[in-house]
Design a protein around this motif. Sequence first.
Motif, PDB file in Angstrom:
ATOM      1  N   ASP A 142       3.470 -14.503  -3.949  1.00 39.93           N
ATOM      2  CA  ASP A 142       3.857 -13.161  -4.791  1.00 39.93           C
ATOM      3  C   ASP A 142       3.583 -13.359  -6.284  1.00 39.93           C
ATOM      4  OD1 ASP A 142       7.376 -13.411  -5.310  1.00 39.93           O
ATOM      5  OD2 ASP A 142       5.978 -15.031  -4.705  1.00 39.93           O
ATOM      6  N   TYR A 186       5.150 -12.544   3.054  1.00 42.86           N
ATOM      7  CA  TYR A 186       6.514 -12.741   2.214  1.00 42.86           C
ATOM      8  C   TYR A 186       7.613 -13.489   2.913  1.00 42.86           C
ATOM      9  CZ  TYR A 186       4.545 -10.521  -2.088  1.00 42.86           C
ATOM     10  OH  TYR A 186       3.975 -10.263  -3.228  1.00 42.86           O
ATOM     11  N   GLY A 189       6.977 -15.928   0.017  1.00 45.45           N
ATOM     12  CA  GLY A 189       7.427 -14.985  -1.056  1.00 45.45           C
ATOM     13  C   GLY A 189       8.606 -15.517  -2.037  1.00 45.45           C
ATOM     14  N   GLY A 215       1.715  -4.583  -6.556  1.00 46.58           N
ATOM     15  CA  GLY A 215       2.702  -5.255  -5.940  1.00 46.58           C
ATOM     16  C   GLY A 215       3.065  -6.562  -5.888  1.00 46.58           C
ATOM     17  N   LEU A 216       2.197  -7.445  -6.835  1.00 46.63           N
ATOM     18  CA  LEU A 216       2.172  -8.966  -6.848  1.00 46.63           C
ATOM     19  C   LEU A 216       2.521  -8.991  -8.227  1.00 46.63           C
ATOM     20  CD1 LEU A 216      -0.962  -9.919  -4.708  1.00 46.63           C
ATOM     21  CD2 LEU A 216       1.497  -9.936  -3.933  1.00 46.63           C
ATOM     22  N   TRP A 246       0.401  -8.229   1.822  1.00 46.30           N
ATOM     23  CA  TRP A 246       1.174  -9.626   1.610  1.00 46.30           C
ATOM     24  C   TRP A 246       2.096  -9.429   1.960  1.00 46.30           C
ATOM     25  CZ3 TRP A 246      -1.192 -13.710   0.052  1.00 46.30           C
ATOM     26  CH2 TRP A 246      -2.660 -13.694  -0.415  1.00 46.30           C
ATOM     27  N   LYS A 247       3.198  -8.230   1.566  1.00 46.30           N
ATOM     28  CA  LYS A 247       4.448  -8.411   1.494  1.00 46.30           C
ATOM     29  C   LYS A 247       5.134  -8.293   3.119  1.00 46.30           C
ATOM     30  CE  LYS A 247       5.719  -5.988  -2.740  1.00 46.30           C
ATOM     31  NZ  LYS A 247       6.282  -4.764  -3.236  1.00 46.30           N
ATOM     32  N   LYS A 248       4.143  -7.646   3.849  1.00 45.67           N
ATOM     33  CA  LYS A 248       4.505  -7.190   5.275  1.00 45.67           C
ATOM     34  C   LYS A 248       4.451  -8.512   6.155  1.00 45.67           C
ATOM     35  CE  LYS A 248       3.259  -4.825   9.384  1.00 45.67           C
ATOM     36  NZ  LYS A 248       2.210  -4.101  10.080  1.00 45.67           N
TER      37      LYS A 248
END
Length: 103
Positions: free
Chosen positions: A26, A11, A15, A95-96, A6-8
């Motif tokens: 997020d 976001y 994000g 990480g969320l 998700w981050k990569k």
Amino acid sequence: MSGPSWKKNCYSCHGPDKQKSSLRLDVKSEALKGGESHAPDIVPGHGAKSPLIRFVAGEEKDLLMPPKNGRLSAEQIATLRRWIDEGAVWPEKCGLREDRGQA
């Protein structure tokens, strides 16, 4: 989909710092609420009805996501679809964030 994926992939536009189309991925409550145009973007239990899947799978030619930083792999899309089909359960440590006030 895992937190790092998700981050990569998401976001930079959806994000904590930026929410294009008012979609934030997020924070659980925000992600499940969805953005301004296609809410809800995630339909727990129904990947085929989830706009997010259509966008990342390239089924909506005018809304390919992510538009930058490369497309998701077939494996990542399958993982995301499976996660949604299985109810979009938000893991405790992925990480969320569960809600805005929690890390």
